[in-house]
Write a protein that holds these residues in place. Sequence first.
Motif, mmCIF file in Angstrom:
data_model
loop_
_atom_site.group_PDB
_atom_site.id
_atom_site.type_symbol
_atom_site.label_atom_id
_atom_site.label_comp_id
_atom_site.label_asym_id
_atom_site.label_seq_id
_atom_site.Cartn_x
_atom_site.Cartn_y
_atom_site.Cartn_z
ATOM 1 N N LYS A 1 -25.996 -17.970 -13.319
ATOM 2 C CA LYS A 1 -26.013 -17.584 -14.729
ATOM 3 C C LYS A 1 -27.289 -18.112 -15.363
ATOM 4 C CE LYS A 1 -23.014 -21.461 -15.974
ATOM 5 N NZ LYS A 1 -21.809 -21.876 -16.722
ATOM 6 N N TYR B 1 -22.614 -9.457 -9.965
ATOM 7 C CA TYR B 1 -22.598 -10.268 -11.180
ATOM 8 C C TYR B 1 -22.822 -9.405 -12.416
ATOM 9 C CZ TYR B 1 -22.973 -14.738 -8.661
ATOM 10 O OH TYR B 1 -22.745 -15.837 -7.869
ATOM 11 N N TYR C 1 -22.669 -9.836 -16.937
ATOM 12 C CA TYR C 1 -22.716 -10.857 -17.991
ATOM 13 C C TYR C 1 -22.592 -10.199 -19.363
ATOM 14 C CZ TYR C 1 -25.082 -13.316 -14.157
ATOM 15 O OH TYR C 1 -25.416 -13.863 -12.944
ATOM 16 N N TYR D 1 -18.280 -12.712 -11.518
ATOM 17 C CA TYR D 1 -18.922 -12.783 -10.209
ATOM 18 C C TYR D 1 -18.175 -11.967 -9.166
ATOM 19 C CZ TYR D 1 -15.653 -16.751 -10.201
ATOM 20 O OH TYR D 1 -14.550 -17.547 -10.340
ATOM 21 N N TYR E 1 -19.014 -14.296 -18.037
ATOM 22 C CA TYR E 1 -19.639 -13.573 -16.956
ATOM 23 C C TYR E 1 -18.612 -13.336 -15.841
ATOM 24 C CZ TYR E 1 -20.173 -18.071 -14.494
ATOM 25 O OH TYR E 1 -19.942 -19.275 -13.876
ATOM 26 N N ASN F 1 -21.983 -20.420 -9.312
ATOM 27 C CA ASN F 1 -22.325 -19.053 -9.652
ATOM 28 C C ASN F 1 -23.614 -18.983 -10.442
ATOM 29 O OD1 ASN F 1 -20.094 -17.541 -8.535
ATOM 30 N ND2 ASN F 1 -18.842 -18.610 -10.041
#
Lengths: 113, 114
Positions: free
Chosen positions: B101, A31, A33, A50, A48, B99
């Motif tokens: 975040k 991940y 961001y 993944y 973002y 996901n």
Amino acid sequence: DAGITQSPRHKVTETGTPVTLRCHQTENHRYMYWYRQDPGHGLRLIHYSYGVKDTDKGEVSDGYSVSRSKTEDFLLTLESATSSQTSVYFCAIRGQGTNEKLFFGSGTQLSVL
Amino acid sequence: SQQGEEDPQALSIQEGENATMNCSYKTSINNLQWYRQNSGRGLVHLILIRSNEREKHSGRLRVTLDTSKKSSSLLITASRAADTASYFCATDARNSGANSKLTFGKGITLSVRP
């Protein structure tokens, strides 16, 4: 420190020009961001990722695009910079597995004149 | 819109005193995290508390979580001048399969006077 490098650290550009910010990690984390930080707003998520080629929008994605062609690099592009995009941009990576904390880069100060 | 809202916005205390910062959020969470930011630097993770936990400690830090009130508090005991920084709470409201975040609040500016 986690191996995150943002480039450039500072940039001044003119309205209407394209700008690309780069985030590079050496941790092989899934991940990644992009956040922007503005006075009175704290940090807000732009986009973002993944995984390679897997990206999604955050809360302030208008005017921004991203790409992730390999695990280590996550690029943020302002197609046509505006003054409202003057900000400090932070890249972050998430720890692996159950390590859910974020590790942040040092930031990019972007000024759009 | 931001999930977490910190309170107060600014806090000024004397060295040696305790600092208490609060965070409220709106939706159900998987975990809540606190971060610190020194001027001109990136954020640094301090502590994470999961939704099934009520309290965690790390050194001089104590975090509580009340999911019924959708609120958390960060206590820094015996503060030092070096604790002067901005502090942010962040929430992970991820649903199963979604996901990961984090959504950050606007931050609290802590000043510790020597």
